[in-house]
Structures are given as structure tokens and as C-alpha cells.
Design a protein around this motif. Structure first.
Motif, short mmCIF file in Angstrom:
data_model
loop_
_atom_site.label_atom_id
_atom_site.label_comp_id
_atom_site.label_asym_id
_atom_site.label_seq_id
_atom_site.Cartn_x
_atom_site.Cartn_y
_atom_site.Cartn_z
N ASP A 1 -18.73 113.30 50.64
CA ASP A 1 -19.41 113.95 51.76
C ASP A 1 -20.78 113.32 52.04
OD1 ASP A 1 -20.64 114.80 49.44
OD2 ASP A 1 -20.74 116.92 50.03
N VAL B 1 -23.69 111.46 54.05
CA VAL B 1 -24.17 111.38 55.43
C VAL B 1 -25.30 110.36 55.49
CG1 VAL B 1 -23.51 113.73 56.07
CG2 VAL B 1 -25.77 113.31 55.05
N ALA C 1 -17.17 114.53 55.17
CA ALA C 1 -18.30 114.46 56.10
C ALA C 1 -18.10 113.25 56.98
CB ALA C 1 -19.64 114.38 55.35
N LEU D 1 -19.35 109.85 58.42
CA LEU D 1 -20.27 108.74 58.24
C LEU D 1 -20.31 107.99 59.56
CD1 LEU D 1 -21.94 107.80 55.81
CD2 LEU D 1 -20.15 106.15 55.29
N GLU D 2 -21.34 108.23 60.36
CA GLU D 2 -21.39 107.72 61.73
C GLU D 2 -21.39 106.19 61.75
OE1 GLU D 2 -21.25 109.41 64.44
OE2 GLU D 2 -21.66 111.48 63.82
#
Length: 585
Positions: free
Chosen positions: A172, A174, A577, A579-580
Motif C-alpha cells: 500500500d 503511496v 493503494a 501508485l500514481e
């Protein structure tokens, strides 16, 4: 009855002693290394810190043949002489694909460095070492962790911040912002700068307080903290242990041609033990020593730094095409290859110097700047083939800038097309007349074995000349061009170059001066990505990558390449999550 009571007491005692099942079942390794018994003594922690040095050397100098050169290919410095390959940067679309090897390799190795540093930081707190010892281990680890986060921030922008040892699966992560990532790097390196010993108190190759202050100055620049960058750089420049080398020195100081700049890059000349007061942090290579990172037995061995192989031309395929009296055509070879002279050792011409690097930046001081002398930046190649000399006694050299009209290179192409077989190159990539003895096939004519191609020299990670140029950049940002020019001119004076006028100093001039002074030793991609100028400089200085028609699959340099993509493997594994991804990928 008495006997039964005794037995009962024993059973009760055994049961009560075994009620803590977790302790009872805990395995205590006694005959093998594990995470539980590997961080106990100072020797254990010294070995762990040595692992950080090893990781840095792998990332920047020898993960495999190509990975270290991701820091120079695809920049304004060199272009790839083997078009279309995705192993390097001839095909940018493939090279910078989120599923490609290039962004993944560096991401993985830098996070491995962070992980190993975090383990040391966490484990040393539980030891009974003195506070001074604990602080030193933490300072060393934070230096490497900070360097990893700095590199990640320049390459990818904001990344996940991992500040403690992870002992269970985590999915998760970020991304922090780029500024948050840089500030974390800065905090780490600042602690290192304030707590590492001076360079006079460490062995050659060890990190020191000045090395951390050099890196700290760069990080302050990245964050727009220019006065702080000046102050950090001054900690190095004003340290009496440092000074630019200005007179000939070291292992080949009496050789002609040569000069003090040439001496900087000769074998065994990089460290303080050799009298060199310019190396701020020097990466160590020991040849044919287990763990030394350099071998003469196998060219492709992981760890070999193949700067010679990549950046020197492959002169084997240079020919003089002559029409014979009977009308037939015959090709003559002016060069033997591979030869350990100034024709480039066993170069294969992948990292071709841009015209901007080899010619444009030298125009104002072409003849007087020692960094541009032919023994430092070869343009006139001495003929070394005896048969050619016998046939053409009047031709002693082949001049890259003024070649014979009938010279062909490679598959019959003329010199009008830049190619991997003949171009100007820096001799800092090789060791002319000084390759290890094991590599000579015929030492009487300096003929090399086919397994040559490694550069057998310790490598500058940070050098004092660069510290001056970092401070000049900070002064420029503070609108103090007089002090910026003064710092640049310290470097130029050593090179016998004309001083720059303060009015002529701008960021492009500083980038040009970094080219002149640092050349292929610089991790150029990091500098340009730190400034956000990769795209601009490539479009200005490297027509090969700027021209869509010559860049691999037809798509050339793009603005999005100012940052690499987050590797798809990291995004895919991060199931809990998002991860852009970076824009444009």
C-alpha cells in the motif's frame, strides 16, 4: 507417596516453563547467518556498511554492461551508436517504457540501497555500542539513503518514502511529492554532513563530511535554497585538506604528452594517498581481487566498468578506399584494433560524442584549454598499422575534423555521417599504454586481447572542480554573477582557459563548463533532470535525439522524458493503494 509428589512437582515445573509457546518454538540459529544474528558486533555492522558501498558501485558503475551508462546516454553529451536498441537509448520510446528494463533497474537497485540502510539504522539502536559508534553508523547509512532518495527524486519525481525496516509484505505504498522526497534526502545527508569525520580521518573511498556537504549543496540547489547551497559548498572549498591539482603528479607525471588534467585520470592517481587533494569521494576498484569490482578475466563480468568499451570508437572499421591503377578498389586500414594506445583501446563506439560536446563548447579556447588537448580529447588519431605506414608514408594521422576525402567508416559510409567508428573521444575513458599486463596479446605493439574494454581506474563520484561549479550555480541563482564567474574561473584558470566575464555567465554557460571539466565522468542525466533541462538541452545540443527521423522507431525526444516513468512492476505489485504514474506515460 513422597516419590509421587516429587515427580508431580517436576511435571508442574516443566509445564509452567513451557507455557510460553512462542519462546519455546523460537529458532535460534547457531551455525548459519540470519537477520537475528547478523547485526551484533561492530564487525557485523562494518560488513553491512560495506554492502552499501557495493550497492552504490553497482548502481553507478557496474550493475551490468549498460546500466551505468543510462546516466550519460540520451543527454546532450553522447548518443547511442547502435540505433534502435532498447537496452540503451537509441529507441527512446522503448527505453523509457514503464515496462522497460531501464526505469525498473534503477528503481529496484536504489530501493535495495534504501532497504539495506534502513536495516542498519534500525538494528544499531538495539546494540550496546557507545553513542558515538551508533551515531557514526547512522550517519554513514543516512548518507547512502539520502543519496538514493536524491537520485530517485531526480529520475522519477516524488516516490514512496520508506524510513524503517520492512519485515512483512507491504502493498500500500503511496508517492510523496518531489519536494518531500528531496527534503527527506536533504535531512538524511545533512545529518551525515554534521556527523561523519573529515576526509583526513577516513580511508580512501570512504564517505566523509566533505562528501556529504558536496551532496548537500546539490540538494539545496534542487530545492531552491541557494544561500544554503553556497554555504554547504564552501564547507568543502574552504577545507584546507582540499585544493585543485595544479602541477603534474602521480604515476605518469613525467610523460609527454600530458598535463595535470591528464594526470587526474591516470591509474592510481585518484586518491589522497597518491597526493590528490581534488577527489572529494572516489569509488574504489581493485583489479582481480575478490570483491574488488574489476576483472581482467571476463569482459562481461558484473562489476566491470566498461567506459572504454562504450565511449571510445571502434577504429577497426576505418578504411582508406583507393582505386588501383587497374581500376579495382582496395581498402587500407590505418589502425590496428584493439590497441592500447590513443586510438581508444577496445572501444566499440556506442557512446558517440555529440558535436556540441566535441567541438562547439571549445570554440573560444580550442587551442589553449588543456582539457581540449589531443591527449585529453582525441581528434587526431595516430596511424598505428605498419602496413598502412609503408603504403602511405605521408599520412601520420587521421583527423576527425579534416579526414581524407576517400576515408570510409563502417559499412562504406563517409565521415559526413556520424558513426561509431571514428569520432572525438575523451581519454579519461581508457588507460593508454597502461592496461593491466594480463590484457596484452602482444605488449611490444600494445595489442590487446578481445576481453579488454573495462576502464581500470578508480572513479570520481565527487570532485572539487564540481564543487566550485555547484557554488557558481548557487551564486548565479542569487544574481551574483561576479562571484559565480570567480568560481568558474578557478576551474578555467587551472585549464589555462580564458576567464569568463561575469556578464556572460548564465545556466547554459555553467552546463557547458560542466561538460568541459567533467565530461563523461559526470552523471549528466542527474544534472539535467535536477534542473528540469534534459529536454531543452537535448533539443539544443544533440540533433540525433532531437530529430524524430533518426531516433529509433521514428519518435524522438519528448518533454515527458524530463522524468522517467514509475516502473509498471512497482505499480502492479502495489495492490492495496494507487501508485500514481508520471504524466504522459
Amino acid at each position: 507417596m513422597k516419590r509421587k509428589n516429587i515427580i508431580l512437582c517436576i511435571l508442574v515445573g516443566l509445564l509452567s516453563a513451557s507455557c510460553n509457546e512462542s519462546e519455546f518454538l523460537k529458532e535460534v540459529p547457531e551455525d548459519f547467518m540470519s537477520s537475528d544474528n547478523s547485526y551484533i558486533t561492530t564487525a557485523d555492522f562494518d560488513m553491512a556498511v560495506n554492502g552499501l558501498y557495493y550497492s552504490i558501485r553497482k548502481e553507478f558503475y557496474g550493475v551490468d554492461e549498460n546500466t551505468p551508462f543510462d546516466y550519460i546516454y540520451g543527454t546532450d553529451l553522447v548518443f547511442d551508436g547502435e540505433p534502435g536498441t532498447s537496452n540503451r537509448h537509441g529507441n527512446m520510446v522503448a527505453a523509457y517504457n514503464p515496462t522497460g528494463n531501464i526505469p525498473k533497474a534503477h528503481w529496484d537497485y536504489l530501493y535495495k540501497l534504501i532497504s539495506d540502510a534502513n536495516v542498519i539504522i534500525g538494528r544499531v539502536a538495539a546494540t550496546d555500542f557507545s553513542e558515538e559508534e551508533k551515531t557514526l553508523y547512522v550517519a554513514k547509512s543516512l548518507f547512502f539513503r539520502g543519496m538514493a532518495y536524491r537520485t530517485l527524486a531526480y529520475l522519477y519525481g516524488g516516490v514512496p518514502l520508506v524510513l524503517e525496516e520492512i519485515s512483512t509484505p507491504k502493498t500500500d505504498f503511496v508517492r510523496a511529492t518531489k519536494e518531500e522526497t528531496l527534503r527527506q534526502a536533504l535531512d538524511d545527508v545533512k545529518f551525515a554532513a554534521e556527523n561523519l569525520p573529515d576526509i583526513t580521518a577516513v580511508k580512501d573511498g570512504e564517505v566523509s563530511s566533505p562528501a556529504a556537504y558536496h551532496l548537500l549543496s546539490e540538494l539545496y540547489l534542487a530545492l531552491g535554497m541557494d544561500q544554503e547551497a553556497v554555504n554547504a559548498a564552501s564547507e568543502v572549498i574552504d577545507n584546507p585538506a582540499f585544493g585543485l591539482m595544479k602541477t603534474r603528479f602521480g604515476s605518469r607525471a613525467t610523460e609527454i604528452p600530458g598535463d595535470v588534467y591528464w594526470d587526474l585520470f591516470r591509474m592510481n592517481n585518484q586518491n589522497r594517498s597518491a597526493g590528490n587533494t581534488e577527489g572529494v569521494w572516489v569509488i574504489q576498484f581493485e583489479t582481480n581481487l575478490p570483491g574488488g569490482g574489476s576483472s581482467t578475466a571476463d569482459l562481461k563480468l558484473d562489476g566491470n566498468y566498461m567506459l572504454e568499451r562504450h565511449c571510445a570508437p571502434m577504429t577497426r572499421d576505418v578504411k582508406l578506399r583507393v582505386t588501383q591503377p587497374d581500376g579495382t578498389i582496395k581498402d587500407y586500414s590505418p589502425f590496428l584494433w584493439p590497441i592500447g594506445d590513443y586510438t581508444g583501446g577496445r572501444g566499440i563506439g556506442w557512446g558517440i560524442s555529440t558535436q556540441y560536446f566535441s567541438n562547439t563548447i571549445w570554440e573560444s579556447d580550442f587551442d589553449n584549454d588543456i582539457r581540449n588537448a589531443n591527449h585529453n580529447f582525441v581528434r587526431k588519431f595516430a596511424v598505428n598499422n605498419p602496413e598502412f605506414k609503408a603504403e602511405f608514408p605521408d599520412i601520420d594521422t587521421i583527423d576527425v575534423d579534416n579526414p581524407p576525402a576517400n576515408l570510409i567508416v563502417g559499412q562504406g559510409s563517409s565521415m559526413t555521417i556520424p558513426g561509431r567508428y571514428l569520432y572525438a573521444y575523451q581519454t579519461k575513458c581508457t588507460t593508454p599504454y597502461n592496461h593491466p599486463s594480463e590484457l596484452y596479446l602482444n605488449a611490444s605493439i600494445w595489442e590487446l586481447k578481445s576481453i579488454a574494454g573495462t576502464t581500470y581506474v578508480d572513479q570520481y563520484m565527487f570532485r572539487l572542480a564540481e564543487t566550485y561549479l555547484l557554488r557558481a550555480e548557487a551564486y548565479l541563482n542569487l544574481n551574483d554573477k561576479t562571484k559565480a564567474a570567480a568560481d568558474i574561473n578557478v576551474v578555467r584558470e587551472r585549464a589555462h582557459a580564458n576567464p569568463v566575464d561575469p556578464a556572460d555567465v548564465d545556466i547554459d554557460y555553467i552546463l557547458d563548463e560542466r561538460m568541459r571539466e567533467l565530461g563523461i565522468e559526470e552523471k549528466r542525466r542527474l544534472t539535467l533532470m535536477r534542473m528540469g533541462k534534459l529536454y531543452d538541452r537535448v533539443m539544443k545540443c544533440n540533433p540525433y535525439y532531437a530529430n524524430p527521423e533518426t531516433n529509433g522507431d521514428g519518435i524522438g525526444m519528448q518533454e515527458k522524458y524530463n522524468l522517467w516513468p514509475i516502473p509498471y512492476s512497482a505499480i502492479e505489485a502495489n495492490t492495496d493503494a494507487v501508485l500514481e504514474q508520471n504524466p504522459g506515460y
